[in-house]
Design a protein around this motif. Sequence first.
Motif, short mmCIF file in Angstrom:
data_model
loop_
_atom_site.label_atom_id
_atom_site.label_comp_id
_atom_site.label_asym_id
_atom_site.label_seq_id
_atom_site.Cartn_x
_atom_site.Cartn_y
_atom_site.Cartn_z
N ALA A 436 -23.50 -42.55 -28.89
CA ALA A 436 -22.63 -41.92 -29.89
C ALA A 436 -22.29 -44.06 -30.52
O ALA A 436 -21.63 -43.87 -31.16
N GLY A 437 -21.50 -44.73 -28.93
CA GLY A 437 -21.91 -46.05 -29.79
C GLY A 437 -22.63 -47.08 -30.44
O GLY A 437 -22.21 -47.64 -31.45
N ARG A 438 -23.71 -46.68 -30.35
CA ARG A 438 -24.68 -47.34 -31.75
C ARG A 438 -25.26 -46.49 -32.57
O ARG A 438 -25.23 -47.77 -33.59
N PHE A 439 -25.12 -45.72 -33.13
CA PHE A 439 -25.18 -44.76 -33.84
C PHE A 439 -23.87 -43.74 -34.38
O PHE A 439 -24.15 -42.46 -34.65
N PRO A 440 -23.35 -43.99 -34.21
CA PRO A 440 -21.57 -42.88 -34.65
C PRO A 440 -20.81 -42.93 -36.01
O PRO A 440 -20.78 -41.82 -36.11
N ASP A 441 -21.80 -43.10 -37.33
CA ASP A 441 -21.75 -42.28 -38.49
C ASP A 441 -23.90 -41.11 -38.55
O ASP A 441 -23.63 -41.23 -39.70
N ALA A 448 -24.57 -36.03 -29.47
CA ALA A 448 -24.59 -36.66 -28.73
C ALA A 448 -23.36 -36.35 -27.29
O ALA A 448 -23.59 -36.19 -26.36
N ARG A 449 -22.70 -36.50 -28.22
CA ARG A 449 -21.02 -36.31 -27.73
C ARG A 449 -20.98 -34.33 -27.07
O ARG A 449 -20.80 -34.63 -25.44
N TYR A 450 -21.49 -33.86 -27.83
CA TYR A 450 -21.74 -32.55 -27.51
C TYR A 450 -22.49 -32.42 -25.53
O TYR A 450 -22.05 -31.58 -25.18
N TRP A 451 -23.72 -32.92 -26.15
CA TRP A 451 -24.76 -32.79 -25.07
C TRP A 451 -24.71 -33.78 -23.81
O TRP A 451 -24.51 -33.67 -22.23
N ARG A 452 -23.39 -34.66 -23.95
CA ARG A 452 -23.15 -35.81 -23.34
C ARG A 452 -22.10 -35.18 -21.82
O ARG A 452 -21.94 -34.75 -20.80
N GLY A 453 -21.39 -33.95 -22.77
CA GLY A 453 -20.07 -33.13 -22.80
C GLY A 453 -20.93 -32.20 -21.77
O GLY A 453 -20.71 -31.89 -20.77
N LYS A 454 -21.95 -30.92 -22.05
CA LYS A 454 -22.95 -30.58 -21.05
C LYS A 454 -23.45 -31.67 -19.83
O LYS A 454 -23.39 -31.00 -18.82
N ALA A 455 -23.62 -32.88 -19.69
CA ALA A 455 -24.56 -33.85 -18.83
C ALA A 455 -23.41 -33.88 -18.06
O ALA A 455 -23.29 -33.77 -16.61
N LEU A 456 -22.54 -34.12 -18.53
CA LEU A 456 -20.76 -34.20 -17.25
C LEU A 456 -20.34 -33.24 -16.72
O LEU A 456 -20.03 -33.48 -15.49
N TRP A 469 -14.96 -32.48 -25.90
CA TRP A 469 -15.78 -31.38 -26.92
C TRP A 469 -14.30 -31.10 -27.80
O TRP A 469 -14.72 -30.60 -28.27
N MET A 470 -13.88 -31.61 -26.78
CA MET A 470 -12.17 -30.87 -28.25
C MET A 470 -12.61 -31.95 -29.27
O MET A 470 -11.74 -31.34 -30.18
N TYR A 481 -21.99 -28.59 -34.05
CA TYR A 481 -21.76 -28.76 -32.86
C TYR A 481 -20.39 -28.42 -32.42
O TYR A 481 -19.57 -28.57 -31.49
N GLY A 482 -19.71 -28.43 -33.49
CA GLY A 482 -17.53 -28.45 -33.80
C GLY A 482 -18.06 -26.53 -33.49
O GLY A 482 -16.86 -26.35 -32.18
N GLY A 483 -18.85 -25.72 -33.64
CA GLY A 483 -18.22 -24.22 -33.02
C GLY A 483 -19.09 -24.49 -31.71
O GLY A 483 -18.63 -24.22 -31.38
N ARG A 484 -20.38 -25.00 -31.11
CA ARG A 484 -21.10 -25.28 -29.89
C ARG A 484 -20.17 -25.60 -29.08
O ARG A 484 -19.59 -25.24 -27.43
N ALA A 485 -18.80 -26.88 -29.58
CA ALA A 485 -17.86 -27.39 -28.32
C ALA A 485 -16.73 -26.29 -28.08
O ALA A 485 -16.79 -26.15 -27.52
#
Length: 755
Positions: A436-441, A448-456, A469-470, A481-485
């Motif tokens: 998420a930091g290296r490829f923000p666009d 990446a944010r969604y699956w990081r949430g799953k890992a957390l 997820w928010m 991923y908005g729907g998944r989150a």
Amino acid sequence: MKQPEIPRFSDRFGAVIIILFLALAGPAQAAKPVAQTDKARAAEPWSPPPRPEDAPLPRSARLGADEDGTPAGRTVKTPGGITESLREIALGVNEVLSGDHRQGAARLAAALPQAGDQADVAAYYQGLGLYLAGDAPAALAALDGLRARASQSFLGRDALYIAMESAARAGRPERTLALAEAWLTDPEPSLAPAVWLQAAAAATALGQRRKAEDFLRHLILDFPTSQSAKAGLALAEKLAATPDPAGGAAGFDPSAPDTVLLRAEALVEKGGAEAALALIPEAAPPGWTPAQAARGAYVRGKALFRQRKPQAAYEAFAQAVAADPSSSLAYWARYHQARCLWRSLRAEDAERGVALLREVLAAPGRDDPLKEVAARHLALMLAERGRFAEASDAAGQLKGLAVPPEAAAQGAALGAILRYVTGDMAGAEAELAAFAGRFPDDDWADGARYWRGKALTNLGRGQEAAGLWMEVAAGRPNTYYGGRAAAALASLGEVKGQVVASPPGKSPRCPDASEPPSPAVSAALAKAYALADAGLPALAEMALEFSAKAAPDRADLAMAHIRAAMDGGRRTAAMRTAWRTFGGCLLRGTPAELMPLRDALYPRAYAGEVVTALNGSGIDPDVIYSLIRQESFFDPKAVSGAGAVGLMQLMPETAKAVGKKIGIRPERADLFNPVVNIRLGVAFFRERLAREGSLAAALASYNAGENRVAVWNTGFGGLGEELFVELIPFTETRDYVRRITTNAMVYERLYLGKN
């Protein structure tokens, strides 16, 4: 969806024979000197064709009975209630388009002084009428004023193009070249080959050999499958065979072995595999070096692979390897051999492919692009077979390679997901945070944010997961991923009610946005509406598209164009405008904000047929609407390059097999009938769903085929539907499943769940 096709020149062989016959028989009795000149020039393949209408023409010159204009032989009528000047312009346009070229041009010339803001329409169609009537000098003069202000009119670039064709027919190479170079500053793909050809022919006539060769190089390598490229090839061969008067270095020789190889590779990339194979025979031509022969075998392999002949392709690549086993080309050939083996679906062939890719990765030297594709494909092949630890190790070899950002992002995403699959939640969380930091666009940043949430969550850090997820659900709720989150948040109990669609201060531009008054916008809308009132709706839509593109921040212009494009059946054009102006709203807007776009972009067309076909299945109709939207965008006449037909893009053989099971015998023509197509398509999809067991696998099977999905189900189907989608190795199929899943969610929101 179908891409615009490149218009083609007509076959001129018959015209050439007639000209030769007439030359032997005696002088031709030509009525117009210009036409006689055209016939004489048409003996050269790169010259303008004998008839003006046989040259590639812009859409504005080809509007027929389904758009503006009437076919020849029908009465031209215009609506009442319009000004006399506009009525004359509409009549003149229709006459030009229906074949009364001179009469239409004369009427438009008379109407031009009183044309007002429709002067560009009158001038363009006057020039077009004269061009089609064979009076190229008069056409060039009529178009001169509009051509000079091409950027200010929706017909300006078309006027520039017709002026160039007129100059070529009038035998004015210096003017032709100037007009062609002006047009090529912003080329449109369907007409670009013809313009490159005219530019090359004009430069040749002016003695500007190097410029002509440069134009021909662009034409032949960038548009190798076009008819213009074939004509340009003849000109290039003539130039190569003619000594350069300036005595310069050798220029572009299309018959030189290295150039032949470049041409063949261009053909493979542009869908001309058969022509590429004709260009490079199995046995290298005399005079080719061993290195060129090896390259030829390699290119043949790529062409055969494109033709879905993996065994023949494998053998061609083997020839390239045998020529010099330690060369860079040989290792690229081994990589492609592995891809050929992957196509077979047999476990033993997959093992051979894995061994080849490992051999490529162990090769000496540094070829990072090769290492990247080899490591990524090795990871995908291993994951497909359920060998996740080995796949994760293979993905680890992607780190540190000097490759383009898109390739680096693909590798980083795959590596992070495989960490998650193998249970390394701490490693997965770290890699996903880094992504998420290296490829923000990147398109997968929300993934990446969604699956990081799953890992957390698996690490017991639920509050941090909820925050991520928010961010995803609030930032782009109308995405996969908005729907998944949002669903993940609901399962945590962290959110009550509806997630806020847009963060404060970042409201997207939506169709109901209030616009400040603008005289220019008012004039553009008035001009388009007048054209529509005059019975010229396709021209009105073209004018609105031009204005909406010029002012992408104007919601009023965008909505006017979207409505006109949908009325005219130009769904792709409507979608382009919607994303250009309302992209943020499509990603983040609330159902209320998106409502003005609903019927255009998310229609529930053929609802009765869909519901009837689904009766008793338990399948959400929104899935079928989304499937049809993805396959054909509700165009019952759609035909794919592979031959799939109709709303649900059924292959005729598949339709017959499904029809036999449900008691109907469809012919290909029947598949254009929405009732028949939907009945067969839904029956086929129901079969897929019953066989595969999950919506994601059923959609993947609809796109990639049941045999391939059977391998995926065996290898990683047990990981659950979400990971199944992430591990689909084919980018096209993975995106296909995500899009349809997302669109079904958007349908449900826009229609408030009322199926």
